[in-house]
Design an enzyme around this catalytic site. Structure first.
Site, PDB file in Angstrom:
ATOM      1  N   TRP A  10       0.725  -1.379  -0.296  1.00  0.00           N
ATOM      2  CA  TRP A  10       0.148   0.348  -0.263  1.00  0.00           C
ATOM      3  C   TRP A  10       0.816   1.463  -0.190  1.00  0.00           C
ATOM      4  O   TRP A  10       0.060   2.750  -0.386  1.00  0.00           O
ATOM      5  CB  TRP A  10      -1.068  -0.381   0.893  1.00  0.00           C
ATOM      6  CG  TRP A  10      -1.931  -1.112   1.328  1.00  0.00           C
ATOM      7  CD1 TRP A  10      -2.564  -1.860   0.090  1.00  0.00           C
ATOM      8  CD2 TRP A  10      -2.534  -1.488   1.825  1.00  0.00           C
ATOM      9  NE1 TRP A  10      -3.300  -2.872   0.591  1.00  0.00           N
ATOM     10  CE2 TRP A  10      -3.243  -2.675   1.777  1.00  0.00           C
ATOM     11  CE3 TRP A  10      -2.428  -1.041   3.952  1.00  0.00           C
ATOM     12  CZ2 TRP A  10      -4.372  -3.313   2.504  1.00  0.00           C
ATOM     13  CZ3 TRP A  10      -3.729  -1.366   4.580  1.00  0.00           C
ATOM     14  CH2 TRP A  10      -4.453  -2.966   3.878  1.00  0.00           C
ATOM     15  N   LYS A  11       1.790   0.764  -0.094  1.00  0.00           N
ATOM     16  CA  LYS A  11       2.988   2.335   0.289  1.00  0.00           C
ATOM     17  C   LYS A  11       2.388   3.300   1.478  1.00  0.00           C
ATOM     18  O   LYS A  11       2.245   2.560   2.185  1.00  0.00           O
ATOM     19  CB  LYS A  11       3.211   2.861  -1.379  1.00  0.00           C
ATOM     20  CG  LYS A  11       4.050   1.745  -2.586  1.00  0.00           C
ATOM     21  CD  LYS A  11       3.907   2.984  -3.339  1.00  0.00           C
ATOM     22  CE  LYS A  11       4.888   1.840  -3.991  1.00  0.00           C
ATOM     23  NZ  LYS A  11       5.473   1.997  -6.101  1.00  0.00           N
ATOM     24  N   HIS A  97      13.591  -1.140  -1.754  1.00  0.00           N
ATOM     25  CA  HIS A  97      12.866  -0.850  -3.092  1.00  0.00           C
ATOM     26  C   HIS A  97      13.374   1.087  -3.322  1.00  0.00           C
ATOM     27  O   HIS A  97      13.873   1.584  -3.153  1.00  0.00           O
ATOM     28  CB  HIS A  97      11.539  -0.239  -2.411  1.00  0.00           C
ATOM     29  CG  HIS A  97      10.436   0.277  -3.812  1.00  0.00           C
ATOM     30  ND1 HIS A  97      10.006   1.610  -4.225  1.00  0.00           N
ATOM     31  CD2 HIS A  97       9.209  -0.883  -3.769  1.00  0.00           C
ATOM     32  CE1 HIS A  97       9.124   1.187  -4.767  1.00  0.00           C
ATOM     33  NE2 HIS A  97       8.496   0.605  -4.652  1.00  0.00           N
ATOM     34  N   GLU A 146      12.014  -4.664 -10.308  1.00  0.00           N
ATOM     35  CA  GLU A 146      11.214  -3.456 -10.833  1.00  0.00           C
ATOM     36  C   GLU A 146      11.920  -2.301 -11.637  1.00  0.00           C
ATOM     37  O   GLU A 146      12.620  -1.891 -10.640  1.00  0.00           O
ATOM     38  CB  GLU A 146      10.568  -3.103  -9.200  1.00  0.00           C
ATOM     39  CG  GLU A 146      10.555  -3.990  -9.124  1.00  0.00           C
ATOM     40  CD  GLU A 146       9.062  -3.530  -7.516  1.00  0.00           C
ATOM     41  OE1 GLU A 146       7.770  -3.561  -7.182  1.00  0.00           O
ATOM     42  OE2 GLU A 146       8.791  -2.217  -7.099  1.00  0.00           O
ATOM     43  N   GLY A 152       3.957   2.520 -11.177  1.00  0.00           N
ATOM     44  CA  GLY A 152       2.969   3.989 -10.974  1.00  0.00           C
ATOM     45  C   GLY A 152       2.349   4.350 -12.107  1.00  0.00           C
ATOM     46  O   GLY A 152       2.014   5.643 -11.645  1.00  0.00           O
ATOM     47  N   SER A 183       3.662  -1.310 -11.815  1.00  0.00           N
ATOM     48  CA  SER A 183       2.298  -1.344 -13.507  1.00  0.00           C
ATOM     49  C   SER A 183       2.086  -2.173 -14.039  1.00  0.00           C
ATOM     50  O   SER A 183       0.767  -2.626 -14.589  1.00  0.00           O
ATOM     51  CB  SER A 183       2.371  -0.223 -14.658  1.00  0.00           C
ATOM     52  OG  SER A 183       3.383   0.777 -14.176  1.00  0.00           O
TER      53      SER A 183
HETATM   54  P1  PGA Z   1       2.699   0.083  -8.988  1.00  0.00           P
HETATM   55  O1  PGA Z   1       4.434  -0.053  -7.289  1.00  0.00           O
HETATM   56  O2  PGA Z   1       1.702  -0.948  -8.761  1.00  0.00           O
HETATM   57  O3  PGA Z   1       2.659   1.178  -8.652  1.00  0.00           O
HETATM   58  O4  PGA Z   1       3.416   0.236 -10.312  1.00  0.00           O
HETATM   59  C1  PGA Z   1       5.439  -1.171  -7.815  1.00  0.00           C
HETATM   60  C2  PGA Z   1       6.533  -0.976  -6.964  1.00  0.00           C
HETATM   61  O5  PGA Z   1       6.476   0.463  -6.820  1.00  0.00           O
HETATM   62  O6  PGA Z   1       6.626  -1.588  -6.072  1.00  0.00           O
END
Ligand code: PGA
Length: 220
Positions: A10-11, A97, A146, A152, A183
């Site tokens: 969820w960041k 991350h 990633e 995002g 994404s």
């Molecule tokens: P996202 O982020 O699904 O919004 O692209 C992925 C992540 O940063 O782990």
């Protein structure tokens, strides 16, 4: 059938009432047939206890992950959350991350200490790398590839390219599990999970809405 990790992170999103709405939606689904899927949700620190209590009470097949860990043991480190504290609620922790590297200046040395602390506490690091040449600390068994350009923005990496990088990471670092993140959505998840060397996905934006996360799990 290979094991598939489907991870929601969820960041820095959701308050307690918002988390409860998400959890209730998740609890409305019948989860008997998850088979080979390891489902993990990574809420912000203040929500770990609520999420853990809910999953336990409703007997939902979700593991819990934290999004960060202190590079230090317990002690005089204001604001830091250490491995032992995380282990009360979680089995996994995200380390490395790109947002931590960029916005919090985390370098390889710090990330290595975080991995050591996670392993010491009995947590499995979900170690994020941004390319095939990103170093991976000793003891890591689960890597999430990633590419920063895919995070995002609804512009995921090309699955064939992600597969090539995943295979290289496995070979170079002897890592059993490599996930893809960036994404991921219900419409594209299988293009990644059907790849031989991609063992799951790390999802943020499309995990925030429980319905879209459920679709991702179902499709994967
Ligand atoms: P996202 O982020 O699904 O919004 O692209 C992925 C992540 O940063 O782990």
């Amino acid at each position: 059938m290979k094991k598939l990790f489907i991870i929601a992170t969820w960041k820095s999103h959701k308050t307690t009432p918002e988390a409860i709405v998400w959890l209730q939606e998740i609890a409305n689904k019948k989860w008997q047939n998850i088979g080979n899927k390891e489902l993990i949700v990574c809420p912000p620190f203040p929500l770990l206890s609520t999420v853990k209590a809910f999953m336990t009470e409703k007997k939902l097949p979700f593991k819990i992950g934290a999004q960060d860990i202190s590079p230090f043991d317990e002690g005089p480190y204001t604001g830091a959350v250490n491995g032992k504290q995380i282990k009360e609620f979680a089995d996994y922790v995200i380390i490395g991350h790109s947002e931590r590297r960029t916005h919090f200046n985390e370098d390889e040395e710090t990330l290595e200490l975080k991995v050591q602390m996670a392993l010491k506490a009995g947590l499995t690091p979900i170690y994020c790398v941004q390319g095939k040449n990103t170093p991976v600390p000793k003891g890591v068994t689960l890597v999430a590839y990633e590419p920063v350009s895919a995070i995002g923005n609804d512009h995921p990496d090309n699955p064939a390219d992600a597969e090539t990088v995943a295979a290289k990471i496995k070979e170079k670092h002897k890592i059993p599990f490599v996930l893809y993140g960036g994404s991921v959505a219900a419409e594209n998840v299988t293009s990644f999970t059907h790849m031989a060397d991609i063992d799951g996905v790390l999802v943020s934006t499309h995990s925030l809405d429980p319905k879209s996360f459920i679709k991702i799990v179902d499709n994967a």
